[in-house]
Enzyme design. Structure first.
Site, PDB file in Angstrom:
ATOM      1  N   GLY A 148      70.994  41.521  68.141  1.00  0.00           N
ATOM      2  CA  GLY A 148      71.536  42.786  68.907  1.00  0.00           C
ATOM      3  C   GLY A 148      70.772  42.756  70.285  1.00  0.00           C
ATOM      4  O   GLY A 148      71.358  43.024  71.277  1.00  0.00           O
ATOM      5  N   ASN A 170      68.002  54.076  65.726  1.00  0.00           N
ATOM      6  CA  ASN A 170      67.156  53.000  64.862  1.00  0.00           C
ATOM      7  C   ASN A 170      66.064  53.588  64.264  1.00  0.00           C
ATOM      8  O   ASN A 170      65.456  53.468  63.318  1.00  0.00           O
ATOM      9  CB  ASN A 170      66.926  51.708  65.364  1.00  0.00           C
ATOM     10  N   HIS A 200      70.883  40.758  61.055  1.00  0.00           N
ATOM     11  CA  HIS A 200      69.688  40.919  59.935  1.00  0.00           C
ATOM     12  C   HIS A 200      69.625  42.242  59.617  1.00  0.00           C
ATOM     13  O   HIS A 200      68.993  42.536  58.630  1.00  0.00           O
ATOM     14  CB  HIS A 200      68.607  40.240  60.638  1.00  0.00           C
ATOM     15  N   THR A 205      75.665  24.957  72.132  1.00  0.00           N
ATOM     16  CA  THR A 205      76.173  24.583  70.753  1.00  0.00           C
ATOM     17  C   THR A 205      75.827  25.809  69.756  1.00  0.00           C
ATOM     18  O   THR A 205      74.720  26.463  69.803  1.00  0.00           O
ATOM     19  CB  THR A 205      75.485  23.253  70.062  1.00  0.00           C
ATOM     20  N   CYS A 252      60.005  46.709  67.336  1.00  0.00           N
ATOM     21  CA  CYS A 252      59.902  46.248  68.762  1.00  0.00           C
ATOM     22  C   CYS A 252      59.054  46.976  69.411  1.00  0.00           C
ATOM     23  O   CYS A 252      58.619  46.734  70.751  1.00  0.00           O
ATOM     24  CB  CYS A 252      61.342  46.169  69.573  1.00  0.00           C
TER      25      CYS A 252
END
Ligand SMILES: *Cc1c(COP(=O)(O)O)cnc(C)c1O
Length: 375
Positions: A50, A130, A180, A216, A304
């Site tokens: 995110g 959130n 997640h 990659t 966070c």
């Protein structure tokens, strides 16, 4: 994922059979994520999660604008992965508008309309918050953005897999997903980029992801994320009624049985799994500490921002006084929770609160007499 971690080592950019095998698994996952979002597979860019998707959306617009400069409209209740990139861009010369919210944490679409200027380049409003779960009026904002031909990004990290996030219904040009948050592995996500949008990549390198993110691909995690997206389609329909019922029972019972409690956020316009409750005269950190000792994992603010002493910027923007914001706890339920676990919380939480308010004695150790002592 296990198979890819253990034995299928092809690089999707290689033309040999092993590379092609890896490419096919990545493209299948892209289709699975696209199906969940109701978009074309080519409109999905895999990212590390995110935060990266939000950074790409905001900085991409800023750097594409060049010397004309940008004006970005966002809200005061965004996740740090939007607010902090916005502050960063402000230091680089972007003009920002941080819209206020009402007591439930909702922005007013009319304020978006009023904030639009001729050089407004982007509107970025989260889909669901959130911390309190409040759902923003995204389709109304999308209509306004469309009328004024302004690109609209929504941070849907919290809502994808919980409520419908079909991009055609939401009407957005950019949408961030975190793997997640929908039972996928950690460290993988996606950015939906509507077709024919001008796009300035942030990770500049090879031509992976159609030139939109060099490097990659994280093949095993992309495959896990794809499978999670496939499963999430059913969750949005079925599982969440069960989660919602558990959440409502937990919340209603706490509000009824523990004095001095209140719900933070909207009761109805809300994610099915989130409950944010204020407990007057108790520090959230103390509640969380005691709950943790009982193996109950809850939180305050966002993961966070844990560790910072500031009260939640979301609750503060909603008008809560700092002491009440510091007394608020977030409970998040999910498909692996059970009614027994809700009962367990309901049994222990009232005791924890009474104890912290000094209303019950901390049980004393039974006094031992000389005869009781082990010899
Ligand atoms: C978790 C979250 C993010 C960050 O996602 P990561 O995958 O952890 O980088 C961004 N926005 C919201 C609303 C979130 O809930």
């Amino acid at each position: 994922m296990q198979q890819l971690l253990q034995g299928t080592f092809g690089n999707p950019s290689s033309d040999h059979w092993a590379g092609q095998q890896a490419r096919e698994t990545v493209e299948k996952a892209r289709c699975q994520v696209a199906a969940l979002l109701g978009c074309q597979p080519e409109e999905i860019v895999f990212t590390s999660g995110g935060s990266e998707s939000n950074n790409q959306a905001l900085k991409g617009v800023f750097f594409a604008a060049g010397k004309d400069g940008v004006h970005i409209i966002t809200s005061q209740v965004e996740h740090p992965a939007v607010i902090n990139p916005c502050r960063f861009l402000e230091r680089l010369g972007a003009e920002m508008t941080y819209l206020p919210v009402d007591g439930f944490g909702r922005i007013d679409p009319d304020e978006v309309r009023r904030a639009i200027k001729s050089r407004t380049t982007l509107i970025s409003i989260m889909h669901a918050n959130n911390e309190v779960g409040t759902i923003q009026p995204i389709t109304d904002v999308a209509r306004i953005a469309h009328e004024h031909e302004v690109l609209f990004h929504t941070d849907a990290a919290q809502s994808v897999g919980k409520i419908s996030t079909r991009v055609d219904e939401l009407g957005v040009g950019l949408l961030s997903v975190a793997g997640h948050k929908m039972y996928g592995p950690k460290g993988i996500g996606a950015l939906y980029v509507k077709k024919r949008r001008q796009f300035q990549p942030m990770v500049i390198g090879g031509q992976q992801e159609r030139g939109r993110r060099g490097g990659t691909e994280n093949v095993p995690y992309i495959v896990g994320f794809g499978r999670a997206a496939e499963l999430a389609i059913d969750n949005v329909r079925d599982e969440n009624t069960r989660v919602r019922k558990m959440r409502d029972r937990l919340e209603d019972t706490i509000l009824r049985s523990v004095p001095g409690t209140m719900r933070n956020g909207s009761k109805r316009e809300r994610l099915p799994n989130t409950s944010n409750i204020g407990f007057t005269n108790v520090e959230a950190e103390a509640i969380l500490l005691l709950l943790n000792q009982l193996d109950i994992c809850a939180s305050s603010g966002s993961a966070c921002t844990t560790g910072s002493v500031q009260p939640s910027h979301v609750l503060t923007a909603m008008g809560l006084p700092p002491d009440l914001a510091r007394s608020s706890v977030r409970f998040s339920l999910g498909k692996y929770n059970t009614d027994d676990e809700v009962d367990y919380i309901l049994e222990h939480l009232p005791v924890v609160i009474r104890r912290l308010r000094g209303e019950t004695e901390i049980p004393k150790r039974p006094q031992r007499t000389a005869q009781d002592r082990p010899t």
